[in-house]
Design a protein around this motif. Sequence first.
Motif, PDB file in Angstrom:
ATOM      1  N   ALA A 226      32.243  51.194  32.433  1.00 50.73           N
ATOM      2  CA  ALA A 226      31.391  52.288  31.958  1.00 50.73           C
ATOM      3  C   ALA A 226      29.950  52.154  32.424  1.00 50.73           C
ATOM      4  O   ALA A 226      29.220  53.148  32.480  1.00 50.73           O
ATOM      5  CB  ALA A 226      31.441  52.356  30.430  1.00 50.73           C
ATOM      6  N   ASP A 227      29.538  50.936  32.792  1.00 53.64           N
ATOM      7  CA  ASP A 227      28.171  50.710  33.268  1.00 53.64           C
ATOM      8  C   ASP A 227      28.040  50.877  34.781  1.00 53.64           C
ATOM      9  O   ASP A 227      26.942  50.725  35.319  1.00 53.64           O
ATOM     10  CB  ASP A 227      27.697  49.315  32.869  1.00 53.64           C
ATOM     11  N   GLY A 228      29.152  51.137  35.456  1.00 54.77           N
ATOM     12  CA  GLY A 228      29.101  51.317  36.903  1.00 54.77           C
ATOM     13  C   GLY A 228      29.247  50.034  37.696  1.00 54.77           C
ATOM     14  O   GLY A 228      29.028  50.030  38.907  1.00 54.77           O
ATOM     15  N   ASP A 229      29.636  48.941  37.035  1.00 56.58           N
ATOM     16  CA  ASP A 229      29.849  47.674  37.742  1.00 56.58           C
ATOM     17  C   ASP A 229      31.303  47.579  38.207  1.00 56.58           C
ATOM     18  O   ASP A 229      32.222  47.965  37.476  1.00 56.58           O
ATOM     19  CB  ASP A 229      29.526  46.488  36.832  1.00 56.58           C
ATOM     20  N   ILE A 230      31.503  47.049  39.402  1.00 59.62           N
ATOM     21  CA  ILE A 230      32.837  46.948  39.988  1.00 59.62           C
ATOM     22  C   ILE A 230      33.667  45.939  39.204  1.00 59.62           C
ATOM     23  O   ILE A 230      33.228  44.818  38.926  1.00 59.62           O
ATOM     24  CB  ILE A 230      32.754  46.538  41.466  1.00 59.62           C
ATOM     25  N   THR A 231      34.898  46.343  38.842  1.00 55.83           N
ATOM     26  CA  THR A 231      35.814  45.447  38.129  1.00 55.83           C
ATOM     27  C   THR A 231      37.021  45.067  38.980  1.00 55.83           C
ATOM     28  O   THR A 231      37.572  43.989  38.813  1.00 55.83           O
ATOM     29  CB  THR A 231      36.309  46.100  36.830  1.00 55.83           C
ATOM     30  N   VAL A 232      37.441  45.962  39.878  1.00 55.86           N
ATOM     31  CA  VAL A 232      38.601  45.707  40.728  1.00 55.86           C
ATOM     32  C   VAL A 232      38.312  46.250  42.115  1.00 55.86           C
ATOM     33  O   VAL A 232      37.790  47.361  42.258  1.00 55.86           O
ATOM     34  CB  VAL A 232      39.876  46.379  40.165  1.00 55.86           C
ATOM     35  N   VAL A 233      38.641  45.468  43.129  1.00 52.79           N
ATOM     36  CA  VAL A 233      38.550  45.935  44.515  1.00 52.79           C
ATOM     37  C   VAL A 233      39.604  45.174  45.317  1.00 52.79           C
ATOM     38  O   VAL A 233      39.652  43.952  45.283  1.00 52.79           O
ATOM     39  CB  VAL A 233      37.126  45.732  45.089  1.00 52.79           C
ATOM     40  N   ASN A 234      40.491  45.888  45.993  1.00 53.01           N
ATOM     41  CA  ASN A 234      41.561  45.211  46.718  1.00 53.01           C
ATOM     42  C   ASN A 234      41.167  44.941  48.168  1.00 53.01           C
ATOM     43  O   ASN A 234      40.087  45.331  48.633  1.00 53.01           O
ATOM     44  CB  ASN A 234      42.871  46.001  46.633  1.00 53.01           C
ATOM     45  N   GLU A 235      42.076  44.269  48.878  1.00 51.26           N
ATOM     46  CA  GLU A 235      41.776  43.844  50.245  1.00 51.26           C
ATOM     47  C   GLU A 235      41.565  45.037  51.168  1.00 51.26           C
ATOM     48  O   GLU A 235      40.697  45.013  52.042  1.00 51.26           O
ATOM     49  CB  GLU A 235      42.923  42.972  50.765  1.00 51.26           C
ATOM     50  N   THR A 236      42.352  46.101  50.979  1.00 51.99           N
ATOM     51  CA  THR A 236      42.194  47.289  51.813  1.00 51.99           C
ATOM     52  C   THR A 236      40.813  47.898  51.631  1.00 51.99           C
ATOM     53  O   THR A 236      40.181  48.339  52.601  1.00 51.99           O
ATOM     54  CB  THR A 236      43.273  48.329  51.464  1.00 51.99           C
ATOM     55  N   ALA A 237      40.313  47.921  50.396  1.00 51.19           N
ATOM     56  CA  ALA A 237      38.971  48.452  50.134  1.00 51.19           C
ATOM     57  C   ALA A 237      37.915  47.585  50.811  1.00 51.19           C
ATOM     58  O   ALA A 237      36.913  48.099  51.331  1.00 51.19           O
ATOM     59  CB  ALA A 237      38.717  48.528  48.635  1.00 51.19           C
ATOM     60  N   HIS A 238      38.135  46.261  50.821  1.00 47.88           N
ATOM     61  CA  HIS A 238      37.224  45.368  51.538  1.00 47.88           C
ATOM     62  C   HIS A 238      37.140  45.760  53.009  1.00 47.88           C
ATOM     63  O   HIS A 238      36.058  45.813  53.604  1.00 47.88           O
ATOM     64  CB  HIS A 238      37.684  43.918  51.409  1.00 47.88           C
ATOM     65  N   LYS A 239      38.314  46.037  53.614  1.00 46.82           N
ATOM     66  CA  LYS A 239      38.342  46.409  55.027  1.00 46.82           C
ATOM     67  C   LYS A 239      37.640  47.748  55.258  1.00 46.82           C
ATOM     68  O   LYS A 239      36.903  47.913  56.240  1.00 46.82           O
ATOM     69  CB  LYS A 239      39.792  46.483  55.503  1.00 46.82           C
ATOM     70  N   ILE A 240      37.891  48.699  54.359  1.00 51.74           N
ATOM     71  CA  ILE A 240      37.259  50.018  54.501  1.00 51.74           C
ATOM     72  C   ILE A 240      35.740  49.896  54.425  1.00 51.74           C
ATOM     73  O   ILE A 240      35.012  50.537  55.200  1.00 51.74           O
ATOM     74  CB  ILE A 240      37.785  50.969  53.403  1.00 51.74           C
ATOM     75  N   LEU A 241      35.255  49.060  53.498  1.00 52.93           N
ATOM     76  CA  LEU A 241      33.819  48.893  53.324  1.00 52.93           C
ATOM     77  C   LEU A 241      33.209  47.949  54.347  1.00 52.93           C
ATOM     78  O   LEU A 241      31.985  47.844  54.436  1.00 52.93           O
ATOM     79  CB  LEU A 241      33.523  48.362  51.915  1.00 52.93           C
ATOM     80  N   GLY A 242      34.065  47.255  55.117  1.00 55.67           N
ATOM     81  CA  GLY A 242      33.557  46.314  56.105  1.00 55.67           C
ATOM     82  C   GLY A 242      32.975  45.060  55.481  1.00 55.67           C
ATOM     83  O   GLY A 242      32.059  44.449  56.034  1.00 55.67           O
ATOM     84  N   VAL A 243      33.509  44.672  54.324  1.00 57.42           N
ATOM     85  CA  VAL A 243      33.019  43.488  53.619  1.00 57.42           C
ATOM     86  C   VAL A 243      34.102  42.416  53.648  1.00 57.42           C
ATOM     87  O   VAL A 243      35.239  42.680  53.253  1.00 57.42           O
ATOM     88  CB  VAL A 243      32.671  43.823  52.153  1.00 57.42           C
ATOM     89  N   PRO A 244      33.800  41.201  54.132  1.00 65.46           N
ATOM     90  CA  PRO A 244      34.814  40.132  54.153  1.00 65.46           C
ATOM     91  C   PRO A 244      35.347  39.838  52.750  1.00 65.46           C
ATOM     92  O   PRO A 244      34.652  40.010  51.747  1.00 65.46           O
ATOM     93  CB  PRO A 244      34.038  38.926  54.716  1.00 65.46           C
ATOM     94  N   ASN A 245      36.605  39.357  52.705  1.00 68.96           N
ATOM     95  CA  ASN A 245      37.249  39.092  51.418  1.00 68.96           C
ATOM     96  C   ASN A 245      36.584  37.967  50.635  1.00 68.96           C
ATOM     97  O   ASN A 245      36.687  37.922  49.410  1.00 68.96           O
ATOM     98  CB  ASN A 245      38.732  38.746  51.631  1.00 68.96           C
ATOM     99  N   ASP A 246      35.910  37.049  51.344  1.00 70.74           N
ATOM    100  CA  ASP A 246      35.304  35.927  50.638  1.00 70.74           C
ATOM    101  C   ASP A 246      33.995  36.304  49.944  1.00 70.74           C
ATOM    102  O   ASP A 246      33.429  35.500  49.202  1.00 70.74           O
ATOM    103  CB  ASP A 246      35.068  34.758  51.595  1.00 70.74           C
ATOM    104  N   ILE A 247      33.515  37.523  50.157  1.00 70.63           N
ATOM    105  CA  ILE A 247      32.309  38.003  49.458  1.00 70.63           C
ATOM    106  C   ILE A 247      32.747  38.714  48.179  1.00 70.63           C
ATOM    107  O   ILE A 247      33.481  39.692  48.240  1.00 70.63           O
ATOM    108  CB  ILE A 247      31.489  38.948  50.349  1.00 70.63           C
ATOM    109  N   LEU A 248      32.302  38.215  47.049  1.00 68.17           N
ATOM    110  CA  LEU A 248      32.726  38.751  45.760  1.00 68.17           C
ATOM    111  C   LEU A 248      31.965  40.041  45.454  1.00 68.17           C
ATOM    112  O   LEU A 248      30.734  40.057  45.380  1.00 68.17           O
ATOM    113  CB  LEU A 248      32.477  37.718  44.659  1.00 68.17           C
ATOM    114  N   LEU A 249      32.722  41.122  45.291  1.00 71.84           N
ATOM    115  CA  LEU A 249      32.125  42.416  44.939  1.00 71.84           C
ATOM    116  C   LEU A 249      32.222  42.696  43.443  1.00 71.84           C
ATOM    117  O   LEU A 249      31.473  43.527  42.927  1.00 71.84           O
ATOM    118  CB  LEU A 249      32.814  43.543  45.708  1.00 71.84           C
ATOM    119  N   ARG A 250      33.153  42.045  42.777  1.00 74.57           N
ATOM    120  CA  ARG A 250      33.330  42.290  41.352  1.00 74.57           C
ATOM    121  C   ARG A 250      32.072  41.908  40.588  1.00 74.57           C
ATOM    122  O   ARG A 250      31.500  40.841  40.786  1.00 74.57           O
ATOM    123  CB  ARG A 250      34.515  41.482  40.826  1.00 74.57           C
ATOM    124  N   GLY A 251      31.632  42.811  39.720  1.00 69.19           N
ATOM    125  CA  GLY A 251      30.431  42.586  38.931  1.00 69.19           C
ATOM    126  C   GLY A 251      29.192  43.232  39.511  1.00 69.19           C
ATOM    127  O   GLY A 251      28.177  43.350  38.832  1.00 69.19           O
TER     128      GLY A 251
END
Length: 529
Positions: A226-251
């Motif tokens: 509800a605050d707009g913080d990322i809680t779930v992001v899968n590997e395909t989304a990492h690829k779409i965003l161009g962000v390596p999997n080892d970079i934590l996006l959650r939170g």
Amino acid sequence: MRLQTKLMAGIFVLVLLIGLGFEATFKEMMEDNLKESKGHQALAIAKAVANMPEIQKAFLLPQPSTVIQPIAEQIRKQVDAEFIVVGNRQEIRYSHPNAKRIGKKMMGGDNKAVFKGKAIISESVGTLGPSLRGKAPILNDKNEVIGVVSVGFLQIDIQKEIKRLQGKIFLYTSLLLVGGLVAAILISFNIKKAIFGLEPREIAWMYQEKHAILESIHEGIIAIDADGDITVVNETAHKILGVPNDILLRGKPIEDVIKHTHLLQVVQTGLAEYDREFLIEGEVFVVNRIPIFDKRQQVIGAVASLRKKSELSKITQELSNVKAYAEGLRAQTHEYSNKLYTLLGLIQLGSNQEAIDFISKEVNVTQGFLHFITQEIGDPILAGFILGKVSLAHEMRIEFEIDPDSSFVDIPRSINRDSIVTIVGNLINNAFDAVKENIDREKKVTLFLTDLGRDLIIEVEDNGNGISTGNEERIFQRGFSTKGGQSNAGIGLSLVQESLEGLDGYLTLSSEEGVGTVFTVVIPKKEGL
């Protein structure tokens, strides 16, 4: 052991240990404080008695006890002390709760420091038993020690007081344990309810299952709270965003990772959004945004699924091709059923020669047409597709001709055959729909294919009503149609445009109202690729 039982047992044991620790600590502190309090009380009384002028003057009398005993007993009763004993330098008593012991020597052996002028608190055993004493020296006018005052409280009385207070402590501890047990039950039930009655191993299994599901799908999945913080992001989304999997996006806030996702608007409005186009790094994605509700139907977050628009277009093309194949086969089946009924009727009437001539004619026509298609249309899928359209046209009573000068053999391997089928199929379907509106004149559609030169050219001509002025550009927009609300209308020509974009081709049209329309497609062969 189930989670609820573990929680109840764990919380109860914790409260029990806290209660027992509280009781032991408080008992020790209470005992020390009570002894200290009683000791200071005894010392204060002893000092007060020692400083009384009547007591000091009584030491000059032949029988000091006659004055000192009444005063000491009166004070003892007022302060509820066990004894107040006044003695001289020789430790001979001038007062005692038991008058028979006046004149006898004091007991305890703890007067040495007092006779040196010090007031002390001591524990000793006297005639009344173990006691806590406050002792103060009695001084004369020359500031000399002439006697001692000993005020005492028996240890047994102190222990009785401790036991009385200990009973209260036990009561409070018992109430604490009962409250702890009730709290343990309530907490365990609330936790069980909050996790929907699941056990930890089930939660762990569901987490692993969810992770496997998220990673197995080809769509990018991003969820926020509800605050707009990322809680779930899968590997395909990492690829779409161009962000390596080892970079934590959650939170992280979603707007810090990707701008203008509209997920926060979905959280605020609680309204889902389906099949919206979204641009990421110059590539178009189709996005679905759905709010997440709790059991009270309050929005607690949102989830978005992203998929490349080109992939969806490819699936749509394949479905369109399958549909076209099915229509062609159905039309062929229907057409040949009619011909079989015709032959059956001729045979039943005994018109054997007419039946033979009918068969010969059909064989010659069919073989000639098949030979032309086989020789001039190199791709078997496209050839079979066109044959199906021919049969469909016969069923729809449409005159569908393939220009005899057509040739479509030289198709480079780099050109996708499915895209060619999509283009040809949708142009023919569009032409069939256009001529169906002809009532008083023939319904005619002509297909011309050529591979001569550096380009592939596809031309579809119909004698329908044409395209009205102002709609020449709009007909290529997805969803726009002139077919009056038919299902799936407004898609075919947009698919043609999307296929041509992937082939670097282009389309032109020439239309005249009341006369007809000609669509011309040009696809470069891209020689040398």
